[in-house]
Every structure is written in structure tokens, then in C-alpha cells.
Write an enzyme that holds these catalytic residues in place. Structure first.
Site, PDB file in Angstrom:
ATOM      1  N   HIS A 190      -0.238  -8.627 -11.185  1.00  0.00           N
ATOM      2  CA  HIS A 190       1.053  -9.274 -11.463  1.00  0.00           C
ATOM      3  C   HIS A 190       1.242 -10.434 -10.485  1.00  0.00           C
ATOM      4  CE1 HIS A 190       3.316  -6.021 -13.962  1.00  0.00           C
ATOM      5  NE2 HIS A 190       2.056  -6.172 -14.338  1.00  0.00           N
ATOM      6  N   TYR A 226       6.983  -8.864  -0.483  1.00  0.00           N
ATOM      7  CA  TYR A 226       6.620  -8.016  -1.625  1.00  0.00           C
ATOM      8  C   TYR A 226       5.104  -7.900  -1.752  1.00  0.00           C
ATOM      9  CZ  TYR A 226       7.201  -5.761  -6.148  1.00  0.00           C
ATOM     10  OH  TYR A 226       7.181  -4.851  -7.177  1.00  0.00           O
ATOM     11  N   LYS A 259       6.789   0.244  -1.079  1.00  0.00           N
ATOM     12  CA  LYS A 259       6.017   0.054   0.157  1.00  0.00           C
ATOM     13  C   LYS A 259       5.341   1.327   0.675  1.00  0.00           C
ATOM     14  CE  LYS A 259       6.544  -4.280   0.814  1.00  0.00           C
ATOM     15  NZ  LYS A 259       5.487  -4.900   0.031  1.00  0.00           N
ATOM     16  N   TYR A 315      13.291  -6.235 -12.074  1.00  0.00           N
ATOM     17  CA  TYR A 315      14.263  -5.584 -11.188  1.00  0.00           C
ATOM     18  C   TYR A 315      15.633  -6.087 -11.617  1.00  0.00           C
ATOM     19  CZ  TYR A 315      10.548  -4.141  -7.937  1.00  0.00           C
ATOM     20  OH  TYR A 315       9.457  -3.550  -7.361  1.00  0.00           O
ATOM     21  N   PRO A 361      12.186   3.675  -2.510  1.00  0.00           N
ATOM     22  CA  PRO A 361      11.119   3.188  -3.386  1.00  0.00           C
ATOM     23  C   PRO A 361      11.226   1.723  -3.821  1.00  0.00           C
ATOM     24  CG  PRO A 361      12.607   4.627  -4.607  1.00  0.00           C
ATOM     25  CD  PRO A 361      13.030   4.685  -3.171  1.00  0.00           C
TER      26      PRO A 361
END
Ligand code: APR
Ligand code: PHB
Length: 396
Positions: A72, A386, A298, A202, A294
Site C-alpha cells: 500500500h 506510519y 504498530k 481510516y 491498534p
């Protein structure tokens, strides 16, 4: 029996450590409470940072991940029905993540360890740790048929997760634990449906968070903010789909692709760090020392970066008899752990509706989200955290 490194727990941390040590000629024994089938079937998160992807590849474990995982190159933030794409590759100079479930990583590691004759002992009971302050620590456990076994080692590594025995073997006054609990949880579900999106979404709707993730072309993973006291039975399939539709709705009518839901779990959310990550000849790695909420996925990545550091330190010890990296392990690992804690806390607070938040806090959240949609610097900060801050080479 005797080994060089006794490892408690066959999660990602324990298995990867055992594999990295094996690649450098160091023996280990892994003691796992559950069965091989159980550890390969446990559903957890599934986003590998660039550094974890590189580690898998450098350790010779990248084949299936590259074939079956999904690279991704960005993610979508959907706030109030409006999308903002965060382009990881562009913002971080070519770094991305791999969506590949944790239990697939576990399967690859177990297969690799067993194929090279690794000593993995499943279904062990009553593991206890002894003489941690000496240079000859040992582990006791009850084997499959109940008889008591002893494993003597140079080092013991506690990779036994948040409910394990390793951390508990250290006197509480020798440790400090810092913990934060969040006033919400996640309902996680798996369904049989095609992917709803090419990238993770998200989303923050009026009444909370939703996340669209994936497992394969046939199985999708989605999450919803819920009350942490909820039970999976409180969430009928209809309630799940209608909440997802509401929180994920866009102005142009986007809808998740629906299908049969075959798994539901409620996940609590907390941040916790135990310091130091060493006591004498016992080292802690992964969830045994720290837990993150979550959001941002990580947990697995931190477990991997801990054991990468620890394997380097152990290799140095056996090659050059130098203890410098072992002495530095806890402080070095904790710097990364705290950076990941900060990011996980920030992303969690940004994307959830906190029950009881006052008007000021709500306005601050809006301002933070607004900044993120307008500032490249803010997006870069999200992207680089991220995909994971860079790590050094695996071996010198
Ligand atoms: N004796 C032996 N094994 C144990 C014991 C014990 N007393 N207690 C726990 N274990 C085993 C568990 O059964 C599990 O397989 O230790 C393993 C710990 O694995 P994880 O919990 O996966 O922890 P870790 O390897 O640090 O990986 C962290 O996993 O929990 C997720 O979200 C977390 O993604 C993160 C990652
Ligand atoms: C998952 O796919 O399980 C997942 C993805 C992203 C997260 C957390 C979990 O932030």
C-alpha cells in the site's frame, strides 16, 4: 538441557529472534504455551512497516509476503465524508507498507524454523524463570506429558506477550510501568467479500471511528469504535453494517462491499510501557514490555524492531564478547517504543470520539484534522511515522 538463548513465547518477537540468531549460528529454544495450530490461527493486525518488510526479506522470509501481501503506497483519511489521501511514497521518498496478516508472518516463521531444525516446543505449561542475576539462568516448565524439564541458557528472552510470565519474574520494585487507558474499544470483524477499497480507509464519522482493511481478495477486515465493555453479541450483523455505512458515507455515495461476517471480537485499547527492558540475564521484547492501541498497527512492528536490536546485541556478545549493545538494548529500544507510543496515541486521539470530551477538546480535534488536510508538513509527519522511521542495517 543447555542452549545459548532460551526464548519464552512463539509470537512474532520470539520466532523472529530465534530465526535471526539461527542465521548467525546461535542456538535457541522457544517455549510456547499454546499449540502450533492455535498460534497460526490467532487473528491480529496486518500492516507491516517498511522496516519490517525489509527485515522479512533480509531474513529470507519475504517470498510469500511479496506474492500474497498487498503493498500500500498510501492511505485514505475520511473525515465527515471527505477523503484526504496520504501518499506514503511521495511524502517519504519511496517508503510504503505491506498489508499481510500477522498470522501469515507467524506461519512463515514457524515453517522456516522447523525446516532448519529449530527447537520449538509447543504446549508447554508452568514456565518459570530462575537465577536471572547469575550468568547461568535457567527455565523450568512442564512438558507435553507433564514431566518437569529444565533449560539452562546464557540468556533468557521474554517474548511472551502482555500476559506472560517473564515480566512477572522481575521484582516489581526493579521495574516501572506507565499505562494509559482509552475510553473506547474496537469491534473487529472479518467478512467474506471483495475488497471495498485499494487502500486502507481510516474514517471519523459523527459518532466515531471506522477502519476498512483487507486480508485477501476474498476476506476483508473492518473495525468500528465501540464501548470497551461491549460484547461481540451486542453487535448484530445489521448493526455492524449500518454503523459502517454511516461512518464511512461520502458525499458521492461510497458504500462498503458487504458479505457474510464470520468473526467478531472486541479489542480494548491501552498504551503501556515497562522499563527497563532488561533484568540481569533476562531481556524483554515485544508485547511483554509494551502495548500500543491498534490505530496505526504498530504492535507487530515494534516487536520486530526490538528483536532486530536484541539479535544484533547477542551476536556481538557471542562474536566479540562485547556487552556494549546488550547494555544499550533497553534504552535504544525504548526510544523507538516511545516514538511509536506517541504516534499511536496521537492517531487514536485524532480519529476517535471520546465520550465526555468537552467542547474545547472537540474543537481542538477539528483543528488538528483541518491542519492535516491543509498542511503537507502535517501529512509528512503522519506518513513517516506510519511507514516507520528508518532502522539501520540488519547486520554489520
Ligand atoms: N509460557 C509460554 N508461552 C507464553 C506464555 C507462557 N507463560 N504466556 C504467553 N505465551 C505465548 C503466547 O501464547 C503467544 O504465542 O507468548 C506469545 C506472545 O506472542 P504475542 O502476544 O503475539 O507477542 P509478541 O511476539 O511480542 O508480538 C506482538 O502481537 O499481540 C500482538 O498486537 C500485538 O502485534 C503485536 C504483536
Ligand atoms: C488490520 O488490518 O488488522 C489493521 C490495519 C490497520 C490498523 C489496525 C489493524 O491500524
Amino acid at each position: 538441557m543447555r542452549t545459548q538463548v532460551a526464548i519464552i513465547g512463539a509470537g512474532p518477537a520470539g520466532l523472529m529472534l530465534s530465526h535471526l540468531l539461527y542465521l548467525q549460528g546461535i542456538e535457541s529454544v522457544v517455549l510456547e504455551r499454546r499449540s502450533r495450530d492455535a498460534i497460526c490461527a490467532t487473528i491480529r493486525a496486518g500492516v507491516l512497516e517498511q522496516g519490517t518488510v525489509d527485515l522479512m526479506s533480509d531474513a529470507g522470509l519475504g517470498g510469500r509476503m511479496r506474492r500474497e501481501g498487498f503493498r500500500h503506497e498510501g492511505t485514505v483519511l475520511r473525515v465527515g465524508g471527505v477523503d484526504r489521501r496520504i501518499d506514503f511514497v511521495e511524502l517519504t521518498g519511496g517508503r510504503a507498507v505491506m498489508v499481510y496478516a500477522q498470522h501469515e508472518v507467524i506461519k512463515d516463521l514457524v515453517d522456516a524454523r522447523l525446516a532448519s531444525g529449530g527447537d520449538l516446543r509447543f504446549e508447554v505449561a508452568n514456565v518459570s524463570l530462575h537465577d536471572l542475576a547469575s550468568s547461568r539462568p535457567f527455565v523450568r516448565y512442564g512438558g507435553y506429558s507433564g514431566e518437569l524439564q529444565t533449560v539452562q541458557a546464557d540468556f533468557i528472552v521474554g517474548c511472551d506477550g502482555t500476559h506472560g510470565v517473564s515480566r512477572a519474574a522481575i521484582a516489581p520494585q526493579a521495574l516501572q510501568t506507565v499505562e494509559h487507558r482509552y475510553p473506547y474499544g474496537w469491534l473487529g470483524m472479518l467478512c467474506k467479500a471483495p475488497p471495498s477499497s485499494d487502500e486502507l480507509i481510516y474514517a471519523l464519522g459523527d459518532d466515531g471511528f471506522a477502519l476498512v482493511s483487507t486480508r485477501s481478495l476474498q476476506v476483508q477486515r473492518m473495525y468500528l469504535q465501540c464501548d470497551p465493555r461491549d460484547q461481540p453479541e451486542d453487535w448484530s450483523d445489521d448493526r455492524i453494517w449500518s454503523t459502517l455505512r454511516a461512518r464511512l458515507a461520502t458525499r458521492d455515495g461510497w458504500q462498503p462491499k458487504e458479505g457474510v461476517i464470520f468473526d467478531k471480537t472486541v479489542i480494548g485499547m491501552r498504551s503501556s510501557v515497562t522499563e527497563p527492558m532488561r533484568h540481569g540475564r533476562l531481556f524483554l521484547a515485544g508485547d511483554a514490555a509494551h502495548v500500543v492501541p491498534p490505530t496505526g498497527a504498530k504492535g507487530l512492528n515494534l516487536a520486530m524492531s526490538d528483536v532486530r536490536l536484541l539479535s544484533r546485541a547477542l551476536i556481538r556478545f557471542y562474536r566479540q564478547h562485547g556487552e556494549d549493545l546488550l547494555d544499550a538494548y533497553s534504552a535504544t529500544a525504548l526510544r523507538r517504543v516511545w516514538r511509536a507510543q506517541r504516534f499511536s496515541w496521537w492517531m487514536t486521539s485524532l480519529l476517535h470520539r471520546a465520550p465526555g470530551a468537552d467542547a474545547f477538546e472537540r474543537k481542538l480535534q477539528d483543528a488538528e484534522l483541518d491542519y492535516l488536510t491543509r498542511s503537507r508538513a502535517a501529512c509528512t509527519a503522519l506518513a513517516e511515522n506510519y511507514v516507520g522511521l528508518p532502522v539501520g542495517p540488519l547486520w554489520d
